[in-house]
Design an enzyme around this catalytic site. Structure first.
Site, mmCIF file in Angstrom:
data_model
loop_
_atom_site.group_PDB
_atom_site.id
_atom_site.type_symbol
_atom_site.label_atom_id
_atom_site.label_comp_id
_atom_site.label_asym_id
_atom_site.label_seq_id
_atom_site.Cartn_x
_atom_site.Cartn_y
_atom_site.Cartn_z
ATOM 1 N N ILE A 45 34.954 32.778 53.208
ATOM 2 C CA ILE A 45 36.093 32.804 54.131
ATOM 3 C C ILE A 45 36.647 34.221 54.199
ATOM 4 O O ILE A 45 36.479 35.007 53.265
ATOM 5 C CB ILE A 45 37.187 31.800 53.683
ATOM 6 C CG1 ILE A 45 38.168 31.491 54.814
ATOM 7 C CG2 ILE A 45 37.912 32.300 52.445
ATOM 8 C CD1 ILE A 45 39.079 30.298 54.518
ATOM 9 N N CYS A 46 37.301 34.542 55.316
ATOM 10 C CA CYS A 46 38.038 35.801 55.470
ATOM 11 C C CYS A 46 39.282 35.476 56.286
ATOM 12 O O CYS A 46 39.741 34.328 56.277
ATOM 13 C CB CYS A 46 37.176 36.886 56.111
ATOM 14 S SG CYS A 46 36.770 36.578 57.838
ATOM 15 N N GLN A 47 39.815 36.425 57.013
ATOM 16 C CA GLN A 47 41.015 36.155 57.799
ATOM 17 C C GLN A 47 40.693 35.416 59.093
ATOM 18 O O GLN A 47 41.349 34.448 59.436
ATOM 19 C CB GLN A 47 41.757 37.457 58.110
ATOM 20 C CG GLN A 47 43.122 37.243 58.749
ATOM 21 C CD GLN A 47 44.069 36.458 57.864
ATOM 22 O OE1 GLN A 47 44.119 36.642 56.660
ATOM 23 N NE2 GLN A 47 44.822 35.542 58.456
#
Length: 113
Positions: A81-83
């Site tokens: 996951i990231c932003q």
């Protein structure tokens, strides 16, 4: 003429670089919530330490994009996951190129969580 050829080569390289690696799965944040306690998955957050510190999901380990991913176990699914989903997509591509078979990107990232 050389300029056009150079632009074409650069464009082809960028398209190749951004192309998703074969075998990268995706999941929604709703699907993620259902599997957060799955011990057969390793959860990786590739945002910066500051972004991670500001808001995170406790099951995710912060390993920023550009770090050495080769220490992750190859026998478990890696959920990234990231932003927004863009950096995690890049990380998934890197993991596939390192030989990881079970790699999943969280669509929409923390913005959708």
């Amino acid at each position: 003429m050389e300029t056009i050829l150079l632009i074409a080569v650069i464009a082809a390289f960028l398209i190749w670089r951004m192309k998703p690696a074969k075998g990268v799965n995706t999941m929604t944040t709703a699907q993620l919530k259902a599997v957060l306690n799955d011990k057969d998955k390793v959860f990786v957050d590739v945002r910066t330490p500051a972004e991670y510190k500001a808001r995170n999901v406790k099951q995710f380990k912060n390993i920023p994009l550009g770090s050495d991913f080769s220490k992750l176990p190859k026998d478990k699914e890696i959920v990234v996951i990231c932003q927004s989903g863009m950096r995690s997509k890049q990380a998934c591509n890197q993991l596939k190129k390192l030989g990881y078979e079970k790699v999943t990107n969280v669509r929409g990232g923390m913005s959708a969580y």
